[in-house]
Design an enzyme around this catalytic site. Structure first.
Site, mmCIF file in Angstrom:
data_model
loop_
_atom_site.group_PDB
_atom_site.id
_atom_site.type_symbol
_atom_site.label_atom_id
_atom_site.label_comp_id
_atom_site.label_asym_id
_atom_site.label_seq_id
_atom_site.Cartn_x
_atom_site.Cartn_y
_atom_site.Cartn_z
ATOM 1 N N LYS A 122 0.852 -1.200 0.000
ATOM 2 C CA LYS A 122 0.000 0.000 0.000
ATOM 3 C C LYS A 122 0.883 1.242 0.000
ATOM 4 O O LYS A 122 1.903 1.295 0.679
ATOM 5 C CB LYS A 122 -0.922 -0.008 1.215
ATOM 6 C CG LYS A 122 -2.036 -1.036 1.084
ATOM 7 C CD LYS A 122 -3.009 -0.978 2.225
ATOM 8 C CE LYS A 122 -3.766 0.310 2.329
ATOM 9 N NZ LYS A 122 -4.709 0.585 1.244
ATOM 10 N N THR A 162 0.472 4.088 1.363
ATOM 11 C CA THR A 162 0.603 4.754 2.673
ATOM 12 C C THR A 162 1.838 4.249 3.414
ATOM 13 O O THR A 162 2.622 5.042 3.935
ATOM 14 C CB THR A 162 -0.667 4.516 3.526
ATOM 15 O OG1 THR A 162 -1.789 5.030 2.816
ATOM 16 C CG2 THR A 162 -0.557 5.195 4.880
ATOM 17 N N ALA A 208 4.356 2.460 1.953
ATOM 18 C CA ALA A 208 5.520 2.643 1.085
ATOM 19 C C ALA A 208 6.115 4.036 1.252
ATOM 20 O O ALA A 208 7.331 4.213 1.252
ATOM 21 C CB ALA A 208 5.130 2.407 -0.369
ATOM 22 N N ARG A 209 5.266 5.037 1.461
ATOM 23 C CA ARG A 209 5.747 6.409 1.642
ATOM 24 C C ARG A 209 6.439 6.606 2.976
ATOM 25 O O ARG A 209 7.071 7.634 3.211
ATOM 26 C CB ARG A 209 4.577 7.387 1.495
ATOM 27 C CG ARG A 209 4.052 7.436 0.084
ATOM 28 C CD ARG A 209 2.703 8.102 -0.005
ATOM 29 N NE ARG A 209 2.041 7.716 -1.238
ATOM 30 C CZ ARG A 209 1.592 8.557 -2.142
ATOM 31 N NH1 ARG A 209 1.715 9.858 -1.956
ATOM 32 N NH2 ARG A 209 1.011 8.119 -3.225
ATOM 33 N N LEU A 233 2.645 -12.422 5.495
ATOM 34 C CA LEU A 233 3.105 -11.163 4.907
ATOM 35 C C LEU A 233 4.456 -10.781 5.486
ATOM 36 O O LEU A 233 4.700 -10.995 6.670
ATOM 37 C CB LEU A 233 2.089 -10.061 5.221
ATOM 38 C CG LEU A 233 0.641 -10.375 4.831
ATOM 39 C CD1 LEU A 233 -0.328 -9.568 5.665
ATOM 40 C CD2 LEU A 233 0.451 -10.091 3.358
ATOM 41 N N GLU A 234 5.307 -10.197 4.671
ATOM 42 C CA GLU A 234 6.620 -9.740 5.129
ATOM 43 C C GLU A 234 6.741 -8.252 4.860
ATOM 44 O O GLU A 234 6.456 -7.792 3.753
ATOM 45 C CB GLU A 234 7.724 -10.500 4.409
ATOM 46 C CG GLU A 234 9.107 -10.227 4.967
ATOM 47 C CD GLU A 234 9.903 -9.215 4.160
ATOM 48 O OE1 GLU A 234 9.656 -9.014 2.970
ATOM 49 O OE2 GLU A 234 10.788 -8.600 4.752
ATOM 50 N N TYR A 252 -2.461 -25.415 -7.179
ATOM 51 C CA TYR A 252 -1.699 -25.534 -5.934
ATOM 52 C C TYR A 252 -2.334 -26.589 -5.025
ATOM 53 O O TYR A 252 -1.643 -27.395 -4.421
ATOM 54 C CB TYR A 252 -1.662 -24.177 -5.233
ATOM 55 C CG TYR A 252 -0.660 -24.114 -4.107
ATOM 56 C CD1 TYR A 252 0.657 -23.723 -4.351
ATOM 57 C CD2 TYR A 252 -1.014 -24.434 -2.803
ATOM 58 C CE1 TYR A 252 1.583 -23.665 -3.331
ATOM 59 C CE2 TYR A 252 -0.090 -24.380 -1.776
ATOM 60 C CZ TYR A 252 1.206 -23.995 -2.045
ATOM 61 O OH TYR A 252 2.127 -23.950 -1.035
#
Length: 197
Positions: free
Chosen positions: A121, A123, A125-126, A146-147, A179
């Site tokens: 996202k 938000t 990333a900024r 999630l990492e 999968y």
């Protein structure tokens, strides 16, 4: 030129909100938020839920924060659990130049003809927090592990129960082997799942 199996095969296409909603109501996303949520009881939140061409997942309150206190080596073949500390909290701090594992609040059941890609996202990333999630393959199900990397020299905060990554869904022909068919090692995972061989 690549050989074509069947001229009637259609290219994969990205799914819009109405199609994601149909699949979610059929069991693809649970719990499912039918709109993009920006405010909650506590005020403004990092948005989550259905958007025009995607779905913003939420983090649960289970975290694994990586630390070098025990001088453990991060090795996917011989993973040392001393590499991290477990935290259950609605907010966490990722140390500078470190990362954390989390899981999605939502449980996903990916249809056999859908491929999902997760993106960070803007938000986060900024703020220098980068999300890295592998694709979710046709037939996979589970909580998404999630990492999140804190690429800054400063401590960085993340919030549970708010948006953390955006999923993009692509629908096409069913592959020969999904999968689920090959009983992948992360099938049905619950909670934050560590590397497996």
């Amino acid at each position: 030129m690549f050989p074509v199996r069947d001229a009637s095969i259609h290219a994969m296409s990205i799914l819009p909100d109405w199609r994601i909603r149909e699949l979610a109501h059929a069991g693809m996303i649970d719990p499912f938020e039918d709109r993009l949520v920006r405010t909650a009881e506590q005020g403004q939140v990092i948005s989550y839920g259905l958007s025009s061409f995607g779905y913003d997942l939420r983090c649960a309150d289970e975290w694994k924060i990586f630390t070098n206190v025990n001088s453990a080596i991060v090795d996917p073949k011989h993973f040392d659990e001393r590499s991290f500390v477990d935290i259950q909290a609605s907010e966490i701090i990722i140390p500078p130049n470190s990362f954390a594992l989390a899981r999605s609040l939502e449980y996903l059941r990916i249809p056999h003809n859908v491929m999902v890609v997760a993106l960070g996202k803007s938000t986060y990333a900024r703020c220098g927090i980068v999300a890295n999630v592998t694709p979710l393959e046709p037939g996979w199900e589970g909580h998404v592990t999630l990492e999140f990397s804190n690429t800054t020299p400063l401590p960085a905060k993340m919030y549970a129960f708010e948006g953390c990554v955006q999923l993009l869904f692509f629908e096409g022909e069913r592959p020969e082997v999904t999968y689920g068919d090959r009983q992948g090692k992360y099938q049905g995972q619950r909670g934050v799942t560590l590397p497996k061989l």
